[in-house]
Design a protein around this motif. Structure first.
Motif, short mmCIF file in Angstrom:
data_model
loop_
_atom_site.label_atom_id
_atom_site.label_comp_id
_atom_site.label_asym_id
_atom_site.label_seq_id
_atom_site.Cartn_x
_atom_site.Cartn_y
_atom_site.Cartn_z
N UNK A 1 -7.59 2.51 -4.03
CA UNK A 1 -6.51 2.26 -5.00
C UNK A 1 -6.75 3.03 -6.30
N UNK A 2 -8.01 3.15 -6.68
CA UNK A 2 -8.34 3.83 -7.93
C UNK A 2 -8.44 5.35 -7.77
N UNK A 3 -8.26 5.82 -6.53
CA UNK A 3 -8.29 7.26 -6.30
C UNK A 3 -9.67 7.88 -6.33
N UNK A 4 -10.71 7.06 -6.12
CA UNK A 4 -12.07 7.58 -6.11
C UNK A 4 -12.29 8.41 -4.85
N UNK A 5 -12.75 9.65 -5.00
CA UNK A 5 -12.93 10.51 -3.82
C UNK A 5 -14.26 10.23 -3.12
N UNK B 1 -3.93 9.32 8.42
CA UNK B 1 -4.69 8.52 7.44
C UNK B 1 -4.43 9.04 6.03
N UNK B 2 -4.46 10.35 5.88
CA UNK B 2 -4.24 10.97 4.57
C UNK B 2 -2.86 10.60 4.03
N UNK B 3 -1.88 10.57 4.92
CA UNK B 3 -0.53 10.19 4.50
C UNK B 3 -0.52 8.77 3.92
N UNK B 4 -1.26 7.87 4.56
CA UNK B 4 -1.36 6.49 4.06
C UNK B 4 -2.11 6.44 2.73
N UNK B 5 -3.16 7.26 2.61
CA UNK B 5 -3.96 7.29 1.38
C UNK B 5 -3.15 7.80 0.19
N UNK B 6 -2.24 8.74 0.47
CA UNK B 6 -1.47 9.37 -0.60
C UNK B 6 -0.19 8.60 -0.94
N UNK B 7 0.04 7.51 -0.22
CA UNK B 7 1.21 6.68 -0.51
C UNK B 7 0.94 5.81 -1.74
N UNK B 8 1.94 5.09 -2.17
CA UNK B 8 1.79 4.16 -3.29
C UNK B 8 0.96 2.96 -2.81
N UNK C 1 -0.73 -4.86 -1.99
CA UNK C 1 -1.88 -5.19 -1.16
C UNK C 1 -1.66 -4.76 0.29
N UNK C 2 -0.41 -4.82 0.74
CA UNK C 2 -0.11 -4.44 2.12
C UNK C 2 -0.36 -2.95 2.36
N UNK C 3 0.09 -2.12 1.42
CA UNK C 3 -0.11 -0.67 1.55
C UNK C 3 -1.59 -0.32 1.47
N UNK C 4 -2.30 -0.99 0.56
CA UNK C 4 -3.73 -0.75 0.42
C UNK C 4 -4.48 -1.12 1.69
N UNK C 5 -4.12 -2.26 2.27
CA UNK C 5 -4.80 -2.72 3.47
C UNK C 5 -4.52 -1.79 4.65
N UNK C 6 -3.31 -1.26 4.74
CA UNK C 6 -2.99 -0.31 5.81
C UNK C 6 -3.84 0.95 5.70
#
Length: 336
Positions: free
Chosen positions: A242-246, A267-274, A278-283
């Motif tokens: 969520x914090x964008x830590x690489x 996976x990258x597409x999910x990471x680059x989403x909003x 909590x649902x998006x983060x968990x996905x």
């Protein structure tokens, strides 16, 4: 950032050694309070804020352990342990401001109580106190501390700036970890040898051990953020995402996607989403945790721990070496 476990945890097989280190640690604690004391109320209160919040004192413990390779009861050992812990504490005040962290060691972060300016100045004050303690240990100690302090700052700056153009993002990340975390752990181990009058040929092996253990610890942290339950780790899984830590799994999956791995690209597409929900983060978290890059990242953490142990080849066999080995193993086997 999570906290390193104390090396003293792994010397329970020898009750006398554990008791001796515990006694010395009490002396370190008393000295920390003496050194941070101020005549004015505000700096006295702020300087002791994180000190009073506790912590495992891993760096002093490591120093006291490597000092067992020489004359561990020398007064310089206590001063050296105080110096490294002051540097660590000072860096936490600054880190919490930069990370906007609300809590540290179960207490409100200093900037939450007194504001950013006071927190930053308190960190500076503790750095100055550390320098005063180190100065009494001689010019070589001052040089080592200065180089360590430089690496701490450069590590933070380089993390903020990101990898230079045409450089390897993973190499850049490992170097940031070596500077931000590994350098002070390395100095702690090195000081134990330096000021116990042990065989000075052992200073470099334990220094390398400390740096590699620091890297292994932070790499293991990357995995914990993805896989540990919040009740165990103390933070919401996927916080780094969520914090964008690489983190290393993120860097690995982005590289795999760039090489044509379709699953990695998803996976990258999910990471680059909003990721604010909590649902998006968990996905995103679950997808990254399930991808083979996470196992690869775990293996890399283990490799650094094994490399740390390999650096100790010149260290004589015995309880100190066994304890250092157990310490290295623990940083990658932990779940929090």
């Amino acid at each position: 950032m999570s906290h390193l476990a104390s090396p003293a945890t792994f010397i329970g097989a020898d009750a006398q050694l554990a008791a001796d280190i515990s006694t010395q640690l009490e002396a370190v604690e008393r000295r920390l309070y003496e050194v941070t004391a101020q005549t004015r109320k505000l700096p006295d209160t702020t300087s002791k804020h994180l000190l009073a919040a506790g912590g495992k004192r891993a760096r002093p413990n490591l120093l006291l352990l490597t000092a067992r390779l020489g004359e561990a009861d020398r007064e310089e050992i206590i001063d050296a342990a105080v110096a490294v812990e002051l540097i660590h504490l000072a860096s936490l005040y600054h880190d919490d401001v930069m990370d906007d962290a609300p809590v540290r060691r179960g207490a409100p972060a200093a900037h939450e109580v007194w504001g950013n300016s006071v927190a930053i100045l308190t960190g500076d004050l503790l750095f100055s106190k550390a320098s005063g303690v180190t100065a009494k240990l001689g010019p070589e100690a001052v040089t080592v501390q200065a180089e360590t302090f430089e690496r701490l700052v450069l590590g933070q700056l380089n993390e903020f700036a990101g990898p230079p153009e045409d450089s390897d993002a993973i190499d850049h990340y490992i170097q940031v970890l070596a500077d931000k975390t590994g350098s002070l752990i390395a100095t702690s181990a090195q000081f134990g040898v330096m000021f116990s009058l042990a065989d000075q040929a052992l200073a470099e092996p334990v220094r390398v051990f400390g740096e590699r253990v620091g890297i292994a610890f932070q790499l293991a942290d990357d995995i914990i953020d993805l896989t540990a339950a919040s009740s165990v780790s103390g933070k919401t899984p996927g916080t780094d995402l969520r914090e964008g830590v690489p983190t290393l799994p993120v860097l690995y999956v982005r590289a795999a996607a760039a090489d044509g791995d379709k699953a990695a690209a998803e996976v990258v597409e999910l990471l680059d989403a909003d990721l604010t929900t909590d649902e998006a983060l968990e996905s995103a978290r679950a997808a990254l945790a399930a991808h083979p890059v996470t196992v690869r990242a775990r293996d890399e953490a283990t490799r650094w721990a094994e490399d740390a142990k390999a650096a100790l080849a010149p260290v004589p066999e015995g309880l100190v070496k066994e304890s250092l080995f157990a310490f290295a193993d623990s940083v990658v086997s932990r779940t929090a």
